[in-house]
Design an enzyme around this catalytic site. Structure first.
Site, PDB file in Angstrom:
ATOM      1  N   ASP A  11     -11.902 -22.790 -22.278  1.00  0.00           N
ATOM      2  CA  ASP A  11     -12.313 -24.272 -22.381  1.00  0.00           C
ATOM      3  C   ASP A  11     -12.909 -24.352 -23.825  1.00  0.00           C
ATOM      4  O   ASP A  11     -13.251 -23.381 -24.445  1.00  0.00           O
ATOM      5  CB  ASP A  11     -13.413 -24.788 -21.291  1.00  0.00           C
ATOM      6  CG  ASP A  11     -14.555 -24.066 -21.263  1.00  0.00           C
ATOM      7  OD1 ASP A  11     -14.859 -23.232 -22.018  1.00  0.00           O
ATOM      8  OD2 ASP A  11     -15.505 -24.694 -20.150  1.00  0.00           O
ATOM      9  N   ASP A  61      -8.312 -25.697 -12.235  1.00  0.00           N
ATOM     10  CA  ASP A  61      -9.510 -24.737 -12.196  1.00  0.00           C
ATOM     11  C   ASP A  61     -10.638 -25.428 -11.389  1.00  0.00           C
ATOM     12  O   ASP A  61     -10.918 -26.492 -11.306  1.00  0.00           O
ATOM     13  CB  ASP A  61      -9.798 -24.383 -13.615  1.00  0.00           C
ATOM     14  CG  ASP A  61     -10.816 -25.371 -14.274  1.00  0.00           C
ATOM     15  OD1 ASP A  61     -10.499 -26.353 -14.670  1.00  0.00           O
ATOM     16  OD2 ASP A  61     -12.054 -25.038 -14.297  1.00  0.00           O
ATOM     17  N   CYS A  64      -5.562 -15.746   8.921  1.00  0.00           N
ATOM     18  CA  CYS A  64      -5.759 -15.529   7.594  1.00  0.00           C
ATOM     19  C   CYS A  64      -5.285 -13.993   7.445  1.00  0.00           C
ATOM     20  O   CYS A  64      -5.817 -13.477   8.237  1.00  0.00           O
ATOM     21  CB  CYS A  64      -6.905 -15.834   6.906  1.00  0.00           C
ATOM     22  SG  CYS A  64      -7.296 -15.296   5.455  1.00  0.00           S
ATOM     23  N   CYS A  88      -6.249 -12.301   5.036  1.00  0.00           N
ATOM     24  CA  CYS A  88      -6.960 -11.490   3.669  1.00  0.00           C
ATOM     25  C   CYS A  88      -7.720 -10.052   4.257  1.00  0.00           C
ATOM     26  O   CYS A  88      -7.857 -10.034   5.638  1.00  0.00           O
ATOM     27  CB  CYS A  88      -7.924 -12.267   3.161  1.00  0.00           C
ATOM     28  SG  CYS A  88      -9.683 -12.689   3.955  1.00  0.00           S
ATOM     29  N   CYS A 125     -10.664 -10.945   6.828  1.00  0.00           N
ATOM     30  CA  CYS A 125     -10.156 -11.592   7.980  1.00  0.00           C
ATOM     31  C   CYS A 125      -9.405 -10.188   8.855  1.00  0.00           C
ATOM     32  O   CYS A 125      -9.706 -10.617  10.230  1.00  0.00           O
ATOM     33  CB  CYS A 125      -9.368 -12.629   7.807  1.00  0.00           C
ATOM     34  SG  CYS A 125     -10.117 -14.261   7.267  1.00  0.00           S
ATOM     35  N   HIS A 172     -11.949 -13.706   0.745  1.00  0.00           N
ATOM     36  CA  HIS A 172     -11.233 -14.992   1.734  1.00  0.00           C
ATOM     37  C   HIS A 172     -11.152 -16.222   0.950  1.00  0.00           C
ATOM     38  O   HIS A 172     -10.002 -16.599   1.273  1.00  0.00           O
ATOM     39  CB  HIS A 172     -12.257 -15.012   3.035  1.00  0.00           C
ATOM     40  CG  HIS A 172     -11.819 -16.341   3.745  1.00  0.00           C
ATOM     41  ND1 HIS A 172     -10.597 -16.048   4.431  1.00  0.00           N
ATOM     42  CD2 HIS A 172     -12.128 -17.638   3.853  1.00  0.00           C
ATOM     43  CE1 HIS A 172     -10.393 -17.275   5.208  1.00  0.00           C
ATOM     44  NE2 HIS A 172     -11.002 -18.025   4.631  1.00  0.00           N
TER      45      HIS A 172
HETATM   46 ZN    ZN Z   1      -9.203 -14.452   5.178  1.00  0.00          ZN
END
Ligand code: ZN
Length: 368
Positions: free
Chosen positions: A90, A263, A301, A303, A306, A332
């Site tokens: 930025d 963003d 999920c 990830c 998880c 996550h």
């Molecule tokens: Zn997750």
């Protein structure tokens, strides 16, 4: 140095490939925020491996600490933070107006006191562009004034005129061929002022266009109304970037209106307070009902967090203020944001965006 090729569109939404100094980025995309040249709690390779190919770094923070000399010594931000993807910086303008103790704003630029050591600092379009080029950013933002909210029409008009002037001076300050400069549309919540800002920017000519001055206190209805008016008028063959927005719902709504890039600190900042996004809505880990909950944050999920940890364990880490908790929660939330963007991109390509959005809303706000 910047190529933008639309692959598919559905309604106003589009999926595209952004080629940036040799890097390929699929859009619509989310750019995690690396304020101080780090996406907080993550290594650069972890962020990259999630599938994020571009992150945002803040000129204001990096110019004050560690300073441009140190980053130049490393050959730019990419090498400084060991980031393999692209970087957008930025201009520093937003933080000057929101974080620093201002001394003086003139048509030339802004004098402010550094919030770190109180030292007097000057920032203007020329210096902002020079800093961003020294940092080696792939996308550079024009120096602008973020119009405060609420702003009456006269104030918003004056502010956008200043930003247009600074936009022209930003473009004149570009020295490197590989720099890609984005202009920023201001104008508050006034449709005619947004139009005026965009047409002024188009006269100057930029590599991409951003919508600034949102997520500053306006309602989501006001924000969506601004997007309804302006997003589809932005050049269709250039990337459209909505700055500083937002929640999963905000992003879905903006993609539907034709925005390509986002963003926001929300996924990472909220993760650090146990505020987690799931396909069923928000899970607030600090709620006592999760104390003995053996299930993962989100059963749907995949990830690392998880797949390996219970809500109970993550709540325990948060209660004890363990560093690992910040990491696991951030993993996550970033994974969730990446999956959301991928879902949006794929559904645009497969011509099933409406179904995707319906499923997204139907699954929100369930009992978690
Ligand atoms: Zn997750």
């Amino acid at each position: 140095m910047l190529e933008f090729n639309i692959k598919n569109s559905q309604g106003k939404a589009r999926s595209a490939t952004l080629k940036l100094n040799g890097n390929h980025i699929d859009t619509p995309c989310f750019m995690p925020v690396g304020t101080a040249a780090t996406v907080k709690a993550m290594t650069a390779s972890e962020v990259y491996d999630f599938g994020f190919k571009i992150i945002l770094a803040n000129t204001f923070h990096l110019m004050l600490r560690p300073g441009v000399e140190i980053i130049s010594k490393h050959g730019g931000i990419h090498r400084f933070m060991n980031w393999a993807g692209s970087i957008i910086t930025d201009s520093g303008g937003y933080q000057v107006f929101s974080l620093a103790k201002l001394r003086k704003i003139t048509a030339e630029g802004v004098y402010f006191n550094s919030p770190i050591d109180g030292e007097k600092v000057f920032l203007d379009p020329k210096k902002s562009i020079w800093l961003q080029e020294q940092f080696g950013a792939d996308i550079i933002m024009q120096f602008d004034e973020c119009t405060p909210y609420p702003a009456d029409k006269g104030t918003a008009d004056k502010s956008l005129e200043l930003s247009l002037e600074w936009g022209k001076r930003s473009k004149d300050s570009i020295a490197k061929d590989e720099s890609n400069l984005f202009g920023i549309i201001q104008g508050g919540v006034h449709d005619d002022l947004r139009d005026k800002s965009l047409s002024g920017l188009l006269e100057i000519g930029f590599d991409g266009y951003a919508i600034g001055g949102l997520s500053v206190g306006e309602t989501s209805e006001e924000r969506n109304a601004v997007l309804d008016n302006i997003a589809h008028k932005m050049p269709s063959n250039k990337p459209r970037y909505l700055m500083g927005v937002g929640t999963p719902v905000d992003i879905v709504e903006a993609v539907l209106r034709g925005v390509d890039m986002f963003d926001c600190v929300i996924p990472t900042r909220n993760a650090r307070t146990g505020f987690l996004y799931t396909k069923k809505g928000v899970l607030k880990l600090r709620n006592s009902k999760y104390k003995g909950d053996m299930s993962p944050i989100d059963e749907d999920c995949s990830c690392y967090t998880c797949l390996n940890y219970s809500r109970s364990y993550l709540r325990h880490l948060d209660t004890c203020k363990e560093i690992l908790g910040l990491r696991l929660n951030t993993i996550h939330n970033l994974y969730y944001y990446h999956e959301l963007m991928k879902g949006l991109r794929d559904s645009i390509s497969l011509d099933r965006l409406e179904d995707f959005v319906r499923e997204f809303y139907n699954s929100q706000n369930q009992e978690i």
